[in-house]
Scaffold this active site. Structure first.
Site, short mmCIF file in Angstrom:
data_model
loop_
_atom_site.label_atom_id
_atom_site.label_comp_id
_atom_site.label_asym_id
_atom_site.label_seq_id
_atom_site.Cartn_x
_atom_site.Cartn_y
_atom_site.Cartn_z
N LYS A 1 0.85 -1.21 0.00
CA LYS A 1 0.00 0.00 0.00
C LYS A 1 0.88 1.25 0.00
O LYS A 1 0.63 2.21 -0.73
CB LYS A 1 -0.94 -0.02 1.22
CG LYS A 1 -2.07 -1.01 1.06
CD LYS A 1 -2.85 -1.29 2.34
CE LYS A 1 -3.86 -2.41 2.08
NZ LYS A 1 -4.54 -2.91 3.27
N GLN B 1 -4.82 -1.84 9.53
CA GLN B 1 -4.70 -3.16 8.93
C GLN B 1 -5.25 -4.23 9.87
O GLN B 1 -4.85 -4.32 11.03
CB GLN B 1 -3.21 -3.44 8.62
CG GLN B 1 -2.96 -4.67 7.79
CD GLN B 1 -3.50 -4.56 6.37
OE1 GLN B 1 -3.33 -3.54 5.71
NE2 GLN B 1 -4.15 -5.59 5.90
N ASP C 1 -11.55 2.36 3.77
CA ASP C 1 -11.92 0.94 3.63
C ASP C 1 -13.45 0.79 3.50
O ASP C 1 -13.93 -0.27 3.16
CB ASP C 1 -11.49 0.16 4.89
CG ASP C 1 -10.17 -0.56 4.70
OD1 ASP C 1 -9.81 -0.83 3.54
OD2 ASP C 1 -9.50 -0.83 5.72
#
Ligand code: NAP
Length: 286
Positions: free
Chosen positions: A53, A97, A120
């Site tokens: 990422k 994460q 997200d």
């Protein structure tokens, strides 16, 4: 012979678009979209995802900050970092994460991230907005599947769409997006009866169950479009999907491979969401 849907190429083209749009955004606003990624503990798979990422952000011209916190981080410490990032004008997207170490509460973390920075799209407000069809962010993996279908020229309206799996991050939002595209959608899960009968109805079959090579040729309608979200390991430890590519590919009209199908799209859609968040922030401050 099915068309092999090339997720790598479609992802690369989309990232190129994002890079060009980012350059124009920076020229206009004087700042770059910023993504903060938090990782707690030392899960090796998570470390790889976070590195990827960070690298992808650099490639499209984003500001990227990675916060590597020790396994022993407390909920209060994690919450304090999220609060700090929520208030940081240079950061437009925040991602924690998952999975987190067992002593930390994932739902508390998801709820704490500002919905405006929730790239997200896991926050309850963003999930609700997806249900209403009025959203800024889509969860990255289902959003990536929709781009693959679009770029392959797959017509969704009026088609029988079967989604296998009902997780909050893949199956449920996937079904909602296909519904919004006017598909006739069926969701299957571990309690579904006569599964093969249902999957054989699908013009578009999206599989996200986490079971290596589970879908075989006899479960697929001739000419179906098959999207394999799974990321599993086969009996030799090799990366494979939820679909048995060897038996399904001769029957399908189009199919995603694993690797090289859905996987490359997920980070690309995270970049897209971060650019969207930065655009929102820029227009809110004007
Ligand atoms: P998950 O949370 O474990 O959910 C799995 C779903 O599959 C559940 O709804 C479960 O049903 C259903 N299921 C399991 N066994 C089944 C069976 N035998 N028949 C029918 N349904 C069954 O998984 P997830 O997070 O959605 O991930 C699914 C797969 O996608 C995994 O391989 C994961 O690694 C992969 N993935 C890939 C990406 C990417 O970027 N490519 C991103 C996310 C996930 P119940 O609800 O009844 O238990």
């Amino acid at each position: 012979m099915a068309t092999i849907i090339d997720g790598k190429a479609i992802s690369a083209a989309e990232r190129n678009n994002i890079k060009e749009e980012t350059a124009a955004f920076v020229a206009q606003n004087g700042f770059a979209p910023g993504l903060a990624v938090i990782i707690v503990g030392e899960n090796p798979a998570s470390q790889v995802y976070v590195r990827n990422k960070h690298k992808a952000c650099g490639e499209v011209g984003f500001l990227s900050r990675v916060y590597e916190l020790p396994e022993a981080t407390t909920q209060d410490q994690l919450n304090a970092l999220i609060d700090e990032l929520n208030a940081d004008d240079a950061i437009h997207g925040i991602l924690c994460q998952l999975p987190l170490p067992k002593h930390l509460c994932e739902s508390e973390v998801i709820a704490r991230i500002s919905p405006k920075k929730d790239v997200d799209a896991f926050h309850v407000q963003n999930v609700g907005r997806i249900m209403l069809g009025d959203y800024d962010f889509l969860p990255c993996t289902p959003a990536g599947v929709m781009v693959l279908l679009r770029e392959t020229g797959v017509e969704i309206a009026g088609k029988e769409c079967v989604v296998l799996g009902r997780s909050n991050i893949v199956g449920k939002p996937m079904a909602m997006l296909l519904l919004q595209a006017n598909g006739t959608v069926t969701i299957c899960h571990s309690r579904t009866q006569n599964l093969a009968e249902v999957t054989r109805r699908a013009d578009i079959l999206v599989v996200a169950i986490g079971k290596a090579k589970f879908i075989t040729g006899d479960m697929v309608k001739p000419g179906a479009v098959v999207i394999d979200v799974g990321m599993d390991r086969d009996e030799n430890g090799k990366l494979c999907g939820d679909v048995d590519f060897a038996s399904v590919e001769p029957i399908a009209s189009a199919i995603t491979p694993v690797p090289g199908g859905v996987g490359p799209m997920t980070i690309t859609m995270l970049l897209r969401n971060t650019l969207t968040a930065a655009r929102r922030a820029a227009s809110d401050s004007n």
